[in-house]
Design an enzyme around this catalytic site. Structure first.
Site, PDB file in Angstrom:
ATOM      1  N   GLY A  69     -22.548  21.088-127.738  1.00  0.00           N
ATOM      2  CA  GLY A  69     -21.914  19.987-127.009  1.00  0.00           C
ATOM      3  C   GLY A  69     -20.403  19.978-127.171  1.00  0.00           C
ATOM      4  O   GLY A  69     -19.665  19.741-126.207  1.00  0.00           O
ATOM      5  N   THR A  70     -19.940  20.251-128.363  1.00  0.00           N
ATOM      6  CA  THR A  70     -18.497  20.217-128.613  1.00  0.00           C
ATOM      7  C   THR A  70     -17.785  21.255-127.750  1.00  0.00           C
ATOM      8  O   THR A  70     -16.767  20.965-127.114  1.00  0.00           O
ATOM      9  CB  THR A  70     -18.216  20.461-130.118  1.00  0.00           C
ATOM     10  OG1 THR A  70     -18.877  19.426-130.858  1.00  0.00           O
ATOM     11  CG2 THR A  70     -16.744  20.445-130.431  1.00  0.00           C
ATOM     12  N   GLN A 177     -26.379  13.080-125.462  1.00  0.00           N
ATOM     13  CA  GLN A 177     -27.433  12.173-125.952  1.00  0.00           C
ATOM     14  C   GLN A 177     -28.460  11.845-124.863  1.00  0.00           C
ATOM     15  O   GLN A 177     -29.510  11.266-125.162  1.00  0.00           O
ATOM     16  CB  GLN A 177     -26.818  10.863-126.464  1.00  0.00           C
ATOM     17  CG  GLN A 177     -25.943  11.029-127.696  1.00  0.00           C
ATOM     18  CD  GLN A 177     -26.735  11.352-128.959  1.00  0.00           C
ATOM     19  OE1 GLN A 177     -27.941  11.094-129.049  1.00  0.00           O
ATOM     20  NE2 GLN A 177     -26.070  11.930-129.938  1.00  0.00           N
ATOM     21  N   SER A 197     -26.523  19.688-125.402  1.00  0.00           N
ATOM     22  CA  SER A 197     -26.627  20.438-126.651  1.00  0.00           C
ATOM     23  C   SER A 197     -28.089  20.523-127.092  1.00  0.00           C
ATOM     24  O   SER A 197     -28.768  19.497-127.177  1.00  0.00           O
ATOM     25  CB  SER A 197     -25.788  19.706-127.703  1.00  0.00           C
ATOM     26  OG  SER A 197     -25.879  20.356-128.932  1.00  0.00           O
ATOM     27  N   GLY A 198     -28.543  21.741-127.393  1.00  0.00           N
ATOM     28  CA  GLY A 198     -29.960  21.985-127.680  1.00  0.00           C
ATOM     29  C   GLY A 198     -30.557  21.143-128.794  1.00  0.00           C
ATOM     30  O   GLY A 198     -31.685  20.660-128.691  1.00  0.00           O
ATOM     31  N   HIS A 199     -29.786  20.931-129.882  1.00  0.00           N
ATOM     32  CA  HIS A 199     -30.398  20.300-131.065  1.00  0.00           C
ATOM     33  C   HIS A 199     -30.628  18.804-130.911  1.00  0.00           C
ATOM     34  O   HIS A 199     -31.205  18.177-131.798  1.00  0.00           O
ATOM     35  CB  HIS A 199     -29.567  20.609-132.317  1.00  0.00           C
ATOM     36  CG  HIS A 199     -28.254  19.895-132.422  1.00  0.00           C
ATOM     37  ND1 HIS A 199     -28.070  18.836-133.260  1.00  0.00           N
ATOM     38  CD2 HIS A 199     -27.067  20.098-131.805  1.00  0.00           C
ATOM     39  CE1 HIS A 199     -26.809  18.419-133.176  1.00  0.00           C
ATOM     40  NE2 HIS A 199     -26.187  19.171-132.285  1.00  0.00           N
ATOM     41  N   THR A 235     -21.405  37.491-127.161  1.00  0.00           N
ATOM     42  CA  THR A 235     -22.773  37.994-127.061  1.00  0.00           C
ATOM     43  C   THR A 235     -23.751  36.839-126.848  1.00  0.00           C
ATOM     44  O   THR A 235     -23.678  35.825-127.549  1.00  0.00           O
ATOM     45  CB  THR A 235     -23.143  38.783-128.329  1.00  0.00           C
ATOM     46  OG1 THR A 235     -22.259  39.901-128.409  1.00  0.00           O
ATOM     47  CG2 THR A 235     -24.588  39.280-128.296  1.00  0.00           C
ATOM     48  N   CYS A 323     -15.969   4.742-144.421  1.00  0.00           N
ATOM     49  CA  CYS A 323     -16.278   5.606-145.572  1.00  0.00           C
ATOM     50  C   CYS A 323     -17.314   6.694-145.294  1.00  0.00           C
ATOM     51  O   CYS A 323     -17.091   7.838-145.633  1.00  0.00           O
ATOM     52  CB  CYS A 323     -16.715   4.811-146.793  1.00  0.00           C
ATOM     53  SG  CYS A 323     -15.503   3.588-147.237  1.00  0.00           S
TER      54      CYS A 323
HETATM   55  N1  PLP Z   1     -21.135  14.469-127.500  1.00  0.00           N
HETATM   56  C1  PLP Z   1     -21.964  13.526-127.974  1.00  0.00           C
HETATM   57  C2  PLP Z   1     -22.168  12.266-127.201  1.00  0.00           C
HETATM   58  C3  PLP Z   1     -22.636  13.729-129.183  1.00  0.00           C
HETATM   59  O1  PLP Z   1     -23.459  12.798-129.658  1.00  0.00           O
HETATM   60  C4  PLP Z   1     -22.426  14.960-129.886  1.00  0.00           C
HETATM   61  C5  PLP Z   1     -23.068  15.194-131.195  1.00  0.00           C
HETATM   62  O2  PLP Z   1     -23.316  14.283-131.957  1.00  0.00           O
HETATM   63  C6  PLP Z   1     -21.560  15.915-129.327  1.00  0.00           C
HETATM   64  C7  PLP Z   1     -20.942  15.633-128.133  1.00  0.00           C
HETATM   65  C8  PLP Z   1     -21.325  17.231-130.011  1.00  0.00           C
HETATM   66  O3  PLP Z   1     -22.425  18.073-129.867  1.00  0.00           O
HETATM   67  P1  PLP Z   1     -22.664  19.344-130.825  1.00  0.00           P
HETATM   68  O4  PLP Z   1     -23.205  18.811-132.100  1.00  0.00           O
HETATM   69  O5  PLP Z   1     -23.656  20.186-130.119  1.00  0.00           O
HETATM   70  O6  PLP Z   1     -21.361  20.039-130.972  1.00  0.00           O
END
Ligand code: PLP
Length: 390
Positions: A69-70, A177, A197-199, A235, A323
């Site tokens: 996702g990032t 999400q 994002s897969g996870h 790759t 924190c």
């Molecule tokens: N965007 C949102 C809304 C998320 O909740 C997250 C992960 O928590 C991300 C992006 C980032 O995804 P990734 O963990 O696959 O980099």
């Protein structure tokens, strides 16, 4: 152990895990190989592209695999910005975006881009009308998340997409999400780019994708090989992509049933907490809400203390308060919905999955019934409050 942190990550689906297995030890060929041994890898990647595209009504050729996702968020913002800078240098995001979007927008600001940050209401909702008013002739992109990772609010994507289409502005949504959790359709919602994002939907970690509508220009994020039609070098992560495709297909096939089951448990928890624990506040929208999201603030309490005591009960949850994230400030999301610092500090997020049972939900609420009075009994603020009430 009761796992209630599914917004952070999910357990892999057994079916997705089994689908990946051959691509480590048997079919380990590089998908770019020219020999027939590579055919199984190539075919499996294309199968996954189709599985993912179907979930959002896209064409397989519009799906580009990334490492998560990032990366997808960074690529969408920076790639579009670079490709369309001649049109203008203005983008619009919301105040409750994930840091992958917020920090990408800040990076663009340093390069001379103007960023409008849309406020949200007290439920975390962005207004499509306000976006309509904020779009300027030099606006290139609107990026509004599909659903928030902390408070679970689902945005009015179709209305926002309509506004973007009317103005000829690109619309990106961070659906990390939301993808495979709630129905999304890129055509009906006029979405031009979508990150996932897969996870987050029982696929593996370290793999994701960016949907890019045909015809949308995007400068590649990384220099290197010619993978993904020369748009994303590196790759191909065959096993990861296969696992993500299988997980997406499975989640989409069960979506309606899962949504009904998980939201019933969510609503049961919310109802019990509101009835049985005084001085609490539900964060996020009551109905336009991710099926698995329960997020509350409990007054006179620090989120961290709650997490530690929940952990002692074997319950995994998270908090948007100070924190835990290494910062002294509560999360930007809780501040954006108008919570004062002292209330935001007492936030707790419990995120469920289809594996969560009603019994686990009750155990978690029962644990809170014990933990919260215990923490409050140690709070000078609470003592003061009770004295004033008397
Ligand atoms: N965007 C949102 C809304 C998320 O909740 C997250 C992960 O928590 C991300 C992006 C980032 O995804 P990734 O963990 O696959 O980099």
């Amino acid at each position: 152990m009761i796992y209630m942190d599914n917004a952070a990550t999910t357990r892999m689906s057994e079916r997705a895990f089994e689908a990946m297995r051959p691509f480590f030890m048997e079919q380990y060929a590089n998908a770019a190989g020219t020999y027939s041994f590579a055919n199984a890898s190539k075919e499996a990647v294309e199968t996954a592209r189709g599985q993912i595209a179907r979930v959002i009504g896209a064409k397989p050729a519009e799906i580009y695999f990334t490492c998560g996702g990032t990366e997808s968020d960074n690529w969408a913002l920076k790639g579009v910005a670079q490709a369309y800078a001649a049109k203008g240098k203005h983008i619009i995001i919301s105040a409750i975006e994930h840091h992958a979007i917020l920090h990408s927008a800040q990076a663009l600001e340093k390069q001379g881009w103007d960023v409008t940050v849309m406020p949200v209401d007290e439920t975390g909702m962005v207004s499509a009308e306000a976006i309509d008013a904020a779009i300027r002739p030099d606006t290139v992109l609107v990026s509004i998340m599909a659903a928030n990772n902390e408070i679970g609010t689902i945005q009015p994507l179709a209305a926002i997409g309509e506004v973007c289409k009317k103005h000829g502005v690109l619309f990106h949504t961070d659906a990390v999400q939301a993808f495979a959790h709630i129905p999304l359709n890129v055509d009906e919602m006029h979405i031009d780019l979508l990150s996932a994002s897969g996870h987050k939907f029982h696929g593996p970690k370290g793999v994701g994708f960016l949907y890019v509508r045909k015809g949308v220009k995007l400068v590649p994020f990384m220099d290197g090989g010619a993978q993904e039609k020369k748009r994303r070098a590196g790759t191909t992560n065959v096993a990861g992509i296969v696992g993500m495709g299988a997980a997406a297909e499975e989640a989409a096939a069960n979506m309606e049933e899962t949504m009904a089951k998980v939201s019933a448990i969510r609503d049961h928890m919310i109802a019990r907490i509101e009835k049985e624990i005084p001085y609490c506040r539900l964060n996020g929208h009551r109905t336009e809400r991710l099926p698995g999201n329960v997020n509350f603030c409990f007054r006179f309490i620090e989120g961290e203390g709650m997490l530690m005591l929940l952990d002692a009960h074997g319950i995994c949850a998270s908090s948007g308060s100070a924190c835990t994230s290494g910062s002294l400030d509560p999360s930007h999301v809780l501040l954006a919905i108008g919570l004062p610092h002292e209330i935001a500090h007492g936030s707790l997020r419990m995120t469920l999955s289809e594996a969560t049972t009603m019994e686990e939900a009750d155990k978690a609420v029962d644990a809170l019934l014990e933990i919260i009075p215990r923490l409050r009994s140690m709070s000078p603020l609470y003592e003061d409050f009770v004295r004033k009430q008397a």
